[in-house]
Design a protein around this motif. Structure first.
Motif, PDB file in Angstrom:
ATOM      1  N   TYR A 124       9.394   8.244 -10.620  1.00  0.00           N
ATOM      2  CA  TYR A 124       8.736   6.957 -10.390  1.00  0.00           C
ATOM      3  C   TYR A 124       9.557   6.033  -9.491  1.00  0.00           C
ATOM      4  CZ  TYR A 124      11.944   6.416 -14.232  1.00  0.00           C
ATOM      5  OH  TYR A 124      13.056   6.483 -15.017  1.00  0.00           O
TER       6      TYR A 124
ATOM      7  N   ASP B 125       0.863  -1.183   0.000  1.00  0.00           N
ATOM      8  CA  ASP B 125       0.000   0.000   0.000  1.00  0.00           C
ATOM      9  C   ASP B 125       0.895   1.228   0.000  1.00  0.00           C
ATOM     10  OD1 ASP B 125      -2.170  -1.735   0.190  1.00  0.00           O
ATOM     11  OD2 ASP B 125      -2.264  -1.575   2.377  1.00  0.00           O
ATOM     12  N   ILE B 126       0.540   2.220  -0.770  1.00  0.00           N
ATOM     13  CA  ILE B 126       1.392   3.399  -0.943  1.00  0.00           C
ATOM     14  C   ILE B 126       1.651   4.116   0.379  1.00  0.00           C
ATOM     15  CG2 ILE B 126      -0.430   5.063  -1.506  1.00  0.00           C
ATOM     16  CD1 ILE B 126       2.872   4.807  -3.401  1.00  0.00           C
ATOM     17  N   ASP B 127       0.750   3.976   1.342  1.00  0.00           N
ATOM     18  CA  ASP B 127       0.949   4.683   2.608  1.00  0.00           C
ATOM     19  C   ASP B 127       2.089   4.097   3.438  1.00  0.00           C
ATOM     20  OD1 ASP B 127      -0.362   2.388   3.454  1.00  0.00           O
ATOM     21  OD2 ASP B 127      -1.801   3.438   4.723  1.00  0.00           O
TER      22      ASP B 127
ATOM     23  N   TRP C  60      12.702  11.121  -3.811  1.00  0.00           N
ATOM     24  CA  TRP C  60      11.726  10.669  -4.804  1.00  0.00           C
ATOM     25  C   TRP C  60      11.991  11.397  -6.107  1.00  0.00           C
ATOM     26  CZ3 TRP C  60       8.478   6.934  -5.747  1.00  0.00           C
ATOM     27  CH2 TRP C  60       7.512   7.098  -6.742  1.00  0.00           C
TER      28      TRP C  60
ATOM     29  N   SER D  35       0.463  -5.490  -0.146  1.00  0.00           N
ATOM     30  CA  SER D  35      -0.790  -5.487  -0.897  1.00  0.00           C
ATOM     31  C   SER D  35      -1.317  -6.903  -1.057  1.00  0.00           C
ATOM     32  CB  SER D  35      -0.577  -4.859  -2.273  1.00  0.00           C
ATOM     33  OG  SER D  35      -1.749  -4.958  -3.049  1.00  0.00           O
TER      34      SER D  35
ATOM     35  N   GLN E 210      -4.902   1.822  -8.715  1.00  0.00           N
ATOM     36  CA  GLN E 210      -4.543   2.343  -7.402  1.00  0.00           C
ATOM     37  C   GLN E 210      -3.025   2.283  -7.288  1.00  0.00           C
ATOM     38  OE1 GLN E 210      -6.978  -0.482  -5.147  1.00  0.00           O
ATOM     39  NE2 GLN E 210      -8.014   1.288  -4.260  1.00  0.00           N
ATOM     40  N   ARG E 211      -2.436   3.360  -6.726  1.00  0.00           N
ATOM     41  CA  ARG E 211      -0.979   3.431  -6.595  1.00  0.00           C
ATOM     42  C   ARG E 211      -0.476   2.451  -5.539  1.00  0.00           C
ATOM     43  NH1 ARG E 211      -0.239   9.395  -5.033  1.00  0.00           N
ATOM     44  NH2 ARG E 211      -2.136   8.826  -3.968  1.00  0.00           N
ATOM     45  N   LEU E 212       0.682   1.880  -5.810  1.00  0.00           N
ATOM     46  CA  LEU E 212       1.357   0.982  -4.883  1.00  0.00           C
ATOM     47  C   LEU E 212       2.839   1.325  -4.839  1.00  0.00           C
ATOM     48  CD1 LEU E 212      -0.124  -2.420  -6.136  1.00  0.00           C
ATOM     49  CD2 LEU E 212      -0.735  -1.252  -4.015  1.00  0.00           C
ATOM     50  N   ALA E 213       3.475   1.009  -3.732  1.00  0.00           N
ATOM     51  CA  ALA E 213       4.933   1.052  -3.658  1.00  0.00           C
ATOM     52  C   ALA E 213       5.440  -0.326  -4.071  1.00  0.00           C
ATOM     53  CB  ALA E 213       5.386   1.386  -2.249  1.00  0.00           C
TER      54      ALA E 213
ATOM     55  N   LEU F 125       7.238   2.769  -8.174  1.00  0.00           N
ATOM     56  CA  LEU F 125       5.803   2.973  -8.233  1.00  0.00           C
ATOM     57  C   LEU F 125       5.172   1.831  -9.017  1.00  0.00           C
ATOM     58  CD1 LEU F 125       3.535   5.018  -7.548  1.00  0.00           C
ATOM     59  CD2 LEU F 125       3.974   6.081  -9.770  1.00  0.00           C
TER      60      LEU F 125
ATOM     61  N   LEU G 111       2.892  11.815  -4.402  1.00  0.00           N
ATOM     62  CA  LEU G 111       2.595  10.653  -3.569  1.00  0.00           C
ATOM     63  C   LEU G 111       1.550  10.926  -2.527  1.00  0.00           C
ATOM     64  CD1 LEU G 111       6.080   9.020  -2.971  1.00  0.00           C
ATOM     65  CD2 LEU G 111       4.178   8.130  -4.289  1.00  0.00           C
TER      66      LEU G 111
END
Length: 147
Positions: free
Chosen positions: A55, A35-37, A52, A117, A91-94, A84, A146
């Protein structure tokens, strides 16, 4: 069940989930999605340098003038690279390759594992994949902010 999981003593890896995956023979450059958070913890903490660029990025703790970390030993981390990614619903992910997660302390491995995730069909941003796996450096503009 693989031969490694049957024959190898994995007790030393009980608190290091990403080390354990490597010990079980998972490829070092396997992309894992979060999850990006997961990044917010480091981005908001002034004791960490959060870099950062477009990407991809890196995270490490700051050091004082005597080269001592400004964080406690369990928080002293260096994440050489993360990128990224996206779910199939955009949905964005790390994204971090397993090899780099192995370098995290057990406390940070547990934190990242809690943010892994559960979604399927995730993908790595093409430019990050090309740079890190393909060896082709891409120069693009930032995708999005982000946070």
């Amino acid at each position: 069940m693989s031969l490694l999981s049957r024959e190898r003593d994995l007790s030393a890896y009980s608190e290091y989930p990403f080390d354990k995956l490597l010990a079980l023979g998972n490829p070092q450059m396997s992309p894992l999605f979060f999850d990006i958070d997961v990044l917010e913890r480091y981005y908001l903490d002034p004791r960490y340098r959060f870099d950062w660029q477009d990407y991809s990025g890196s995270i490490h703790c700051h050091y004082d003038e005597n080269e001592k970390p400004l964080v406690s030993e369990e928080d002293e981390i260096f994440l050489k690279t993360f990128g990224l990614g996206f779910t199939k619903n955009q949905q964005r992910l790390a994204v971090v390759y397993l090899r780099y997660l192995k370098d995290l302390t057990k406390e940070h491995q547990a934190f990242w594992l809690s943010k892994q995730s559960k979604k399927l069909d995730n993908s790595v941003v093409r430019e990050y994949y090309d740079n890190t796996i393909g060896g082709n450096w891409s120069f693009t503009h930032s995708y999005l902010v982000l946070f």
